[in-house]
Design an enzyme around this catalytic site. Structure first.
Site, PDB file in Angstrom:
ATOM      1  N   CYS A 419       0.819  -1.215   0.000  1.00 24.48           N
ATOM      2  CA  CYS A 419       0.000   0.000   0.000  1.00 24.48           C
ATOM      3  C   CYS A 419       0.854   1.266   0.000  1.00 24.48           C
ATOM      4  CB  CYS A 419      -0.950  -0.006   1.184  1.00 24.48           C
ATOM      5  SG  CYS A 419      -0.131  -0.104   2.797  1.00 24.48           S
ATOM      6  N   HIS A 463      -1.907   0.649   7.131  1.00 26.67           N
ATOM      7  CA  HIS A 463      -2.241   0.997   5.746  1.00 26.67           C
ATOM      8  C   HIS A 463      -1.749   2.410   5.459  1.00 26.67           C
ATOM      9  CE1 HIS A 463      -4.275   0.331   1.997  1.00 26.67           C
ATOM     10  NE2 HIS A 463      -5.080   1.366   2.132  1.00 26.67           N
ATOM     11  N   ASP A 479      -7.395   6.269  -2.417  1.00 30.79           N
ATOM     12  CA  ASP A 479      -6.691   5.060  -2.011  1.00 30.79           C
ATOM     13  C   ASP A 479      -6.401   4.206  -3.241  1.00 30.79           C
ATOM     14  OD1 ASP A 479      -5.583   2.903  -0.797  1.00 30.79           O
ATOM     15  OD2 ASP A 479      -7.208   2.551   0.621  1.00 30.79           O
TER      16      ASP A 479
END
Length: 663
Positions: A419, A463, A479
């Site tokens: 991520c 994250h 995202d």
């Protein structure tokens, strides 16, 4: 006639009475309980000090089966000096949590070697209770509480054994359990109503190693993927209403705004923003129980609208506390799932467009090509997300190393990352295009505990995502992980399988019936532990004040009324039960009364204030044919009633002798 009574033997030296030596069973119980209560401190104090205690305990154990071997005064003095030298060399001080604990543990070992009388044994038990309480300076878990309570019960049994050498072990255990039950109601009352005195934040009583090392103010390639292989608990959340779906569970943490091309750094800003975010969607009210942290951040659900006075919100909408939360802390927060943050200061714009120089020509050409196909910033963002989604990018915990030009290498060559790789690459590209952007770290998702109906967020849920500023919308969450691996956002992480396999795993994967059973058992335990932490460990002055408000206790007078009423409610039934139990248990008194009634029929009545011994002498003189029976009954009654060395067999013998007395 003289009546011989079997009192405990007491030796005398001159005019000074010497206390009787505890029997071997009592000393063995004492040694066992002391060793058990000090075992957990093996991880808390230096090994040489704990080894010194172990040598002393072993020495005392050997002497249990020998009539000699205990050190004399000179040897004890030398051992004490050695202990002081060890303490100074290992702790450099006699103050503080670790040093104080070490002092008590070493003193306990020395006192064991000095234990020759019952009084010495009582002192060792008292020291052991202090060492037991010191365990909670290190750990307040339910496991530790159960362990300390169990060993403390063994110390109570040791006291009973010191008091009565012939009492059966089963009866001692039963009596010790009853003593604990008797004390429990009063302990609960004092816990709830007694004023909570908050301990100062003594840094010598708090160790940094207790804090969870999670997200930091520096985001390096691979830093979050390392956290994704840890099941360490970060926080637990109980919502007042429905739990938001996984796609809305973004827990905001560090905001990374500066980059050197390889890593990203969070700017530490403590100034509080006056205007809260504009919430345009659903609101969620919740209680967040945060584990000890190495950072002074509280991971509130995006976007936090209101919170308690112990928290503050800085210019990047992070929730902070004044000091690092080195202990578990609970916070009440209200957050909105949809929000708008429109203002953008000149300083924020400069920080959100900062790039290391020079920027790769390949990256500039790539961004320019994307901009030609975009009608504005939002179209550019959509195009970049589409690029991630369609150009064979892979979401993995083990991306290849990219020491040189990591953004360019990731976008055009390896296309494998976690991520943080996607979020930092997106922010980098947006800044090249002149769109203010920044990286936000935190946690996403969390696992629902169906037993306690709360959410558990672990390090594996760490994250990173991007935030871009659009003129008509303000700061918007973007995202890129959702474009590459939407399962990560929509389902959440399967922590157990991800840690076991070292590969990305999501919650939809089944782990089989045996694994499900184990998981449910763990959830049950975690639910118990969660309530233990909330209502016992974290029951501080604020929680107590809230409890008083809920029960309309708003003055000292009302508090006194409640406390008095509670003591009556608990004390009166307990007192009545104790009195009833005492009358039922002391059967020897009833047996002696029956004996006195028989003697009265023979013409010898006991006086109103006459003692058993005086009455026995007078009755034996009046009835010499019964003198032997009177002597035995009286001696046995006094033994049961007033001496420690008695058991159930003595009571049966007394009953039979009184029943067999023929007048």
């Amino acid at each position: 006639m003289a009546i011989t009574l079997n009192f405990p033997s007491t030796r005398t030296a001159g005019s000074v009475a010497i206390e009787p030596v505890p029997d071997r069973r009592a000393l063995a119980l004492l040694l066992l309980s002391v060793c058990l209560i000090t075992v957990p401190h093996a991880w808390h104090i230096p090994l040489p000090l704990f080894g010194f205690f172990g040598v002393l305990a072993a020495w005392r154990a050997v002497t249990l089966y020998r009539q000699y071997g205990l050190p004399n005064r000179t040897q004890l003095t030398l051992l004490t000096l050695l202990a002081i030298a060890l303490l100074v060399s290992q702790q450099r001080s006699f103050f503080g949590r670790d040093a104080g604990t070490a002092v008590f543990v070493v003193a306990l070992g020395l006192k064991l070697l000095e234990t020759r009388s019952r009084r010495d044994a009582y002192l060792v038990v008292n020291l052991a209770f202090i060492v037991a309480a010191s365990q909670f300076l290190y750990q307040q878990s339910l496991w530790m509480a159960g362990y300390v309570l169990t060993v403390s019960g063994l110390l109570v049994v040791t006291l009973l054994s010191l008091h009565s050498a012939t009492l059966p072990i089963g009866r001692m255990l039963k009596t010790g359990f009853a003593i604990g039950l008797h004390a429990l109601p009063l302990a609960l009352l004092m816990f709830v109503f007694f004023p909570r005195v908050e301990a100062p934040r003594w840094m010598w009583l708090q160790d940094q190693h207790k804090a969870v090392s999670g997200l930091t103010d520096r985001l390096e390639p691979g830093s979050i993927s390392e956290l994704s292989l840890s099941d360490a608990l970060v926080f637990r959340v109980r919502f007042d209403g429905p739990i938001p779906p996984p796609a809305r569970r973004y827990w905001r943490g560090p905001v990374y705004v500066e980059t050197d091309g390889n890593g990203w750094r969070a700017v530490k800003q403590a100034d509080q923003r006056a205007d809260p975010p504009e919430i345009v969607g659903d609101r969620y009210a919740y209680t967040l129980l945060l584990e000890p942290q190495a950072q002074n951040l509280v991971y509130g659900l995006e976007m936090a609208e209101s919170f308690g006075p112990e928290l503050r919100r800085n210019r990047y909408y992070q929730l902070q506390v004044k000091e690092k939360p080195l202990e578990r802390a609970e916070y009440r927060i209200v957050s909105g799932a949809e929000y708008r943050i429109l203002p953008l200061s000149d300083q924020e714009r400069r920080q959100a467009l900062q790039l290391p120089q020079p920027v790769s020509g390949r990256l500039r050409d790539f961004v320019a090509g994307m901009q030609q196909e975009a009608a504005g910033p939002q179209d550019l963002i959509d195009g970049l997300l589409r690029y991630f989604r369609t150009e064979n990018f892979y979401y993995t915990l083990t991306p290849p190393l990219m020491p040189d030009q990591p953004v360019e290498t990731f976008l055009f060559e390896t296309r494998r990352g976690f991520c943080s790789h996607y979020a930092t690459a997106l922010v980098y590209l947006l800044r090249i295009a002149g769109v203010p952007a920044r990286v936000v770290g935190g946690y996403q998702g969390g696992e629902i505990n169906p037993v306690g109906n709360f959410l558990e967020v672990r390090q594996a849920d760490a994250h990173a995502w991007a935030e871009a500023w659009l003129p008509d919308k303000g700061w918007v969450r973007v995202d890129p992980t959702a474009a590459v691996a939407p399962e990560r956002i929509e389902r959440g992480v399967n922590v157990d399988l991800q840690i076991a396999s070292g590969e990305v795993s999501f919650t939809s994967v089944s782990i089989g019936s045996a694994g499900d059973w184990l998981k449910r058992s763990r959830q049950l335990w975690q639910s118990i532990d969660y309530n233990w932490q909330r209502w016992v460990v974290n029951y501080n002055s604020e929680n107590q004040a809230q409890f008083f408000r809920d029960w309309d206790i708003d003055s000292t007078f009302k508090l006194a009324q409640w406390l008095f009423a509670s003591l009556l409610l608990v004390g009166l039934p307990l007192t009545a039960w104790l009195l009833k139990t005492r009358v039922a248990a002391d059967r020897s008194v009833e047996c002696y009364r029956q004996f006195c009634r028989k003697m009265a029929k023979a013409g010898v009545e006991i006086g109103y204030s006459e003692g058993a011994l005086a009455f026995a002498e007078r009755a034996a003189a009046a009835k010499p044919e019964l003198a032997e029976q009177i002597e035995r009954i009286t001696a046995l009654y006094i033994r049961i009633r007033y001496q420690a060395q008695s058991d159930a067999a003595d009571l049966r013998t007394l009953k039979n002798r009184v029943r067999g007395l023929r007048i």
